[in-house]
Motif scaffolding. Structure first.
Motif, PDB file in Angstrom:
ATOM      1  N   SER A 138      24.337  61.582 -12.015  1.00 51.73           N
ATOM      2  CA  SER A 138      25.386  60.562 -12.193  1.00 51.73           C
ATOM      3  C   SER A 138      24.524  59.195 -11.757  1.00 51.73           C
ATOM      4  O   SER A 138      23.500  59.299 -10.895  1.00 51.73           O
ATOM      5  CB  SER A 138      26.533  60.424 -11.562  1.00 51.73           C
ATOM      6  N   TRP A 141      30.207  67.187 -16.665  1.00 54.16           N
ATOM      7  CA  TRP A 141      30.245  66.869 -15.288  1.00 54.16           C
ATOM      8  C   TRP A 141      31.452  67.847 -14.758  1.00 54.16           C
ATOM      9  O   TRP A 141      31.539  68.060 -13.531  1.00 54.16           O
ATOM     10  CB  TRP A 141      30.298  65.430 -14.803  1.00 54.16           C
ATOM     11  N   HIS A 191      30.380  61.840  -6.916  1.00 51.37           N
ATOM     12  CA  HIS A 191      30.142  60.300  -7.425  1.00 51.37           C
ATOM     13  C   HIS A 191      31.015  60.284  -8.734  1.00 51.37           C
ATOM     14  O   HIS A 191      31.457  59.074  -8.977  1.00 51.37           O
ATOM     15  CB  HIS A 191      28.578  60.111  -7.593  1.00 51.37           C
ATOM     16  N   ASP A 192      30.941  61.065  -9.374  1.00 50.09           N
ATOM     17  CA  ASP A 192      31.466  61.022 -10.673  1.00 50.09           C
ATOM     18  C   ASP A 192      33.203  60.687 -10.620  1.00 50.09           C
ATOM     19  O   ASP A 192      33.774  59.578 -10.995  1.00 50.09           O
ATOM     20  CB  ASP A 192      31.399  61.977 -11.559  1.00 50.09           C
ATOM     21  N   GLY A 237      31.750  66.490 -22.059  1.00 53.03           N
ATOM     22  CA  GLY A 237      31.297  66.210 -20.796  1.00 53.03           C
ATOM     23  C   GLY A 237      31.107  67.300 -20.055  1.00 53.03           C
ATOM     24  O   GLY A 237      32.078  68.172 -19.624  1.00 53.03           O
ATOM     25  N   LYS A 253      33.622  57.337  -9.011  1.00 52.79           N
ATOM     26  CA  LYS A 253      33.662  56.300 -10.028  1.00 52.79           C
ATOM     27  C   LYS A 253      35.040  56.057 -10.951  1.00 52.79           C
ATOM     28  O   LYS A 253      35.479  55.060 -11.338  1.00 52.79           O
ATOM     29  CB  LYS A 253      32.557  56.670 -11.238  1.00 52.79           C
ATOM     30  N   GLU A 291      26.417  64.469  -7.007  1.00 51.71           N
ATOM     31  CA  GLU A 291      26.428  63.974  -8.143  1.00 51.71           C
ATOM     32  C   GLU A 291      27.957  64.069  -8.729  1.00 51.71           C
ATOM     33  O   GLU A 291      28.385  62.954  -9.485  1.00 51.71           O
ATOM     34  CB  GLU A 291      25.353  64.507  -9.117  1.00 51.71           C
ATOM     35  N   HIS A 292      28.706  64.983  -8.576  1.00 57.26           N
ATOM     36  CA  HIS A 292      29.842  65.422  -9.016  1.00 57.26           C
ATOM     37  C   HIS A 292      30.988  64.427  -8.357  1.00 57.26           C
ATOM     38  O   HIS A 292      31.771  63.983  -9.012  1.00 57.26           O
ATOM     39  CB  HIS A 292      30.297  66.859  -9.171  1.00 57.26           C
ATOM     40  N   HIS A 300      23.561  68.035 -13.590  1.00 55.71           N
ATOM     41  CA  HIS A 300      24.252  66.987 -13.827  1.00 55.71           C
ATOM     42  C   HIS A 300      23.776  65.780 -12.634  1.00 55.71           C
ATOM     43  O   HIS A 300      23.734  66.091 -11.455  1.00 55.71           O
ATOM     44  CB  HIS A 300      25.640  66.953 -13.409  1.00 55.71           C
TER      45      HIS A 300
END
Lengths: 410, 196
Positions: free
Chosen positions: A410, A83, A261-262, A81, A265, A258-259, A408
């Motif tokens: 997401s 990310w 967000h990961d 991965g 999550k 985006e990061h 990246h």
């Protein structure tokens, strides 16, 4: 140089003040609680026990939370991965400091097991003196001083070693020739090895020895997963807090929504996973309704701990699922930061409910001593992580996955 | 839905398609849709499509499942047919949770699949106009919806300038229909009006 982190004076002062609060609380606790001479015998025992059990609670909580950082590095590199690479230095720094928390936890655990003693009996780890207790005598093959020391030393040594190893591998990549993937593949091998170690320690045996044996008569096969879920979600929240902090300092400009967000999550998903295991453990015992198992929940749910018990459920499940469910809230810096802080506190409370009811029963407190020690550990966590972060460049420039991490989505 | 006239452009490579989509979007022509043989990352952003609200639908279906399960079980065990299971209370909430969880997942999953099919106009037995026979094979197809403000030649010249492989006009039924493929010819001739 925007990729170098210099510890701001304010952060250093805050961390120092927190550590100072912790040390003063510890000293004050040693004077008033450990040497308690309360006239009531039961209160005196409870105060002496409280001194040790709070240290145990906090040191184990912070150790397991930091080890989650090593786990996420291993899991991400094994799954290739990208990310994580954008803010790789944060879990690396936390993981590299596992030895500090491991040392503290090791000392506390040894003291609790072998130094703490009231009239020839250990109020926290009853199994240290199992004489006359049929159940504990039956468990002697596993719950005995030799096993305890062995598991503790091996676990902490392995975790500390792997934490340092992952950091040194990642730093060695910086010096490696451009586009060299030798270390990248080597890291994958080490990750596989660590996952094996982690599965045999955190995910199975270690929580039995350190935490479940506080209530030595009781057992649950879900316990280690439950501990892992709590520690992991708190660890993700701590990584997120660091990433947001560094971004606020204008340092990590390669990290974007985006990061975040990961990480959001992961916080969301593992809060649900925590609730899933929490409920599984509860429901099986509730359903079978065997007295030797249900007393564990009776004191927590209906006894003096009722309020904290329900509070942990609200903080660790209801709040994350409702607040972090929408995509927008996982991409909003305010909501994720707020939720990360709540989750860390919620998981701290969760570990509180795992440790306190056994030895303290209705003589529990949630006041100056508990919060003072908590503050001290937070200060230590901030200071050690900040110092490690300041040593190296914040961006892994030579990492083969860096470009993918930048792009990246997401 | 109704029969409309479309300008169709085909591209052989997504690296040509991407700038073309960008140009069409900035030109002010009304982009109808883009068809690709495989999912192209970032194309939805380039086309200016807004985020789907499918999650909201999923959440509502999930809540519906939760309420159905809890409501139904409560009704059965509290009023319709109370049974004493090993001295447990009639309203045994922990025992209801697994079923509630399963029904929540089932409702939101099935509901979202059906909603997805409806929004994308795909369903077993349902047909939609195919602009180019190779649009799901190896060709990228971009379509522009025509109106009174633009001329055919103008749009086709513009599409050619974006690097299109072929450009042509096509009259097509915009929506989906149930039945045979050749039913579309009736729509195109105006013999019948398409439903919905």
């Amino acid at each position: 140089m925007t990729d170098r982190f210099e510890i701001p004076a304010r952060l250093k002062t805050t961390a120092m003040v927190l550590i100072l609060i912790g040390v003063i609380t510890l000293l004050f606790g040693a004077i008033t609680l450990m040497n308690s001479h309360a006239s009531d015998h039961e209160i005196m025992h409870a105060e002496r026990t409280r001194f040790w059990i709070v240290l145990l609670h906090n040191s184990v909580f912070f150790l397991l939370m930091c080890v989650a950082s090593i786990f996420i590095q291993a899991a991400a590199s094994l799954a290739q991965g990208a990310w994580l690479v954008a803010y790789k230095r944060v879990p690396e720094a936390i993981g590299a400091n596992v030895w500090i928390f491991g040392l503290i936890a090791g000392i506390v655990l040894m003291c609790v097991a072998f130094v703490f003693n009231i009239d020839g009996h250990n109020p926290i780890y009853h199994w240290v003196h199992p004489e006359g207790d049929k159940i504990l005598e039956g468990k002697k093959a596993f719950l005995n001083p030799g096993m305890f020391v062995g598991f503790t030393v091996v676990t902490i040594a392995l975790w500390s070693y792997f934490g340092k190893k992952f950091q040194s591998l990642s730093l060695a990549q910086e010096q490696a020739p451009k586009n060299s993937t030798k270390i990248y593949w080597l890291t994958i091998k080490w990750s596989a090895a660590f996952l094996f170690v982690y599965a045999l320690t955190q995910m199975s045996t270690t929580p039995w020895v350190w935490l479940m044996s506080i209530d030595a008569h009781w057992y649950s096969t879900m316990y280690s997963w439950y501990t892992f879920a709590g520690a992991f979600v708190a660890g993700m929240s701590m990584i997120l807090l660091w990433v947001v902090y560094l971004k606020n300092q204008g340092k990590m400009d390669i990290v974007n929504k985006e990061h975040i967000h990961d990480l959001g999550k992961l916080m969301f998903a593992f809060s649900i996973f925590w609730a899933y295991v929490w409920f599984d453990q509860y429901m099986l015992i509730w359903y079978a309704n065997i007295p030797e198992e249900t007393w564990y929940f009776k004191i927590r749910q209906h006894g003096p701990y009722s309020l904290i018990w329900y509070t942990t459920f609200v903080i660790n499940f209801i709040m994350p699922i409702l607040i972090l469910m929408s995509r927008n809230s996982k991409r909003n810096y305010f909501t994720v930061t707020f939720m990360a802080m709540t989750i860390v506190f919620g998981q701290w409370l969760n570990f509180y409910i795992m440790t306190m009811p056994g030895p303290l029963a209705e003589n529990w407190h949630l006041s100056w001593y508990e919060f003072g020690i908590f503050a001290g550990f937070i200060g230590l966590f901030i200071l050690t992580t900040a110092k490690t972060l300041a040593k190296n460049s914040l961006i892994p420039h030579n990492n083969p996955m860096l470009k993918e991490a930048l792009l990246h989505q997401s | 839905m109704s029969v409309k006239k479309f300008a169709v452009a085909t591209y052989l490579d997504e690296e040509v398609l991407f700038p073309a989509v960008k140009k069409v979007r900035h030109s002010g022509y009304k982009m109808h849709d883009v068809f690709t043989p495989f999912p192209v990352h970032g194309l939805d952003k380039e086309m200016g499509l807004k985020d789907t609200d499918l999650h909201v639908a999923g959440f509502i279906y999930g809540i519906l499942g939760t309420c159905t399960a809890l409501g139904f079980m409560s009704w059965i065990f509290l009023s319709d047919w109370p049974i004493n299971f090993g001295g447990k209370p009639f309203f045994a909430l922990p025992a209801f949770i697994p079923i509630t969880f399963e029904l929540t997942v089932l409702f939101s999953a099935v509901g979202m699949v059906l909603t997805f099919c409806y929004l994308n106009q795909i369903m077993p037995g349902v047909k939609k106009h195919v602009f180019h026979p190779r649009q799901t094979d190896d060709t990228f197809v971009l379509t522009i919806e025509m109106n009174d403000h633009v001329t055919e030649q103008e749009v086709l010249d513009f599409l050619k300038s974006t690097g299109a492989n072929e450009t042509y006009m096509e009259v097509a039924e915009e929506g989906w229909w149930y039945g045979r493929w050749d039913k579309e010819e009736d729509y195109q001739k105006g013999l019948v009006t398409a439903h919905s």
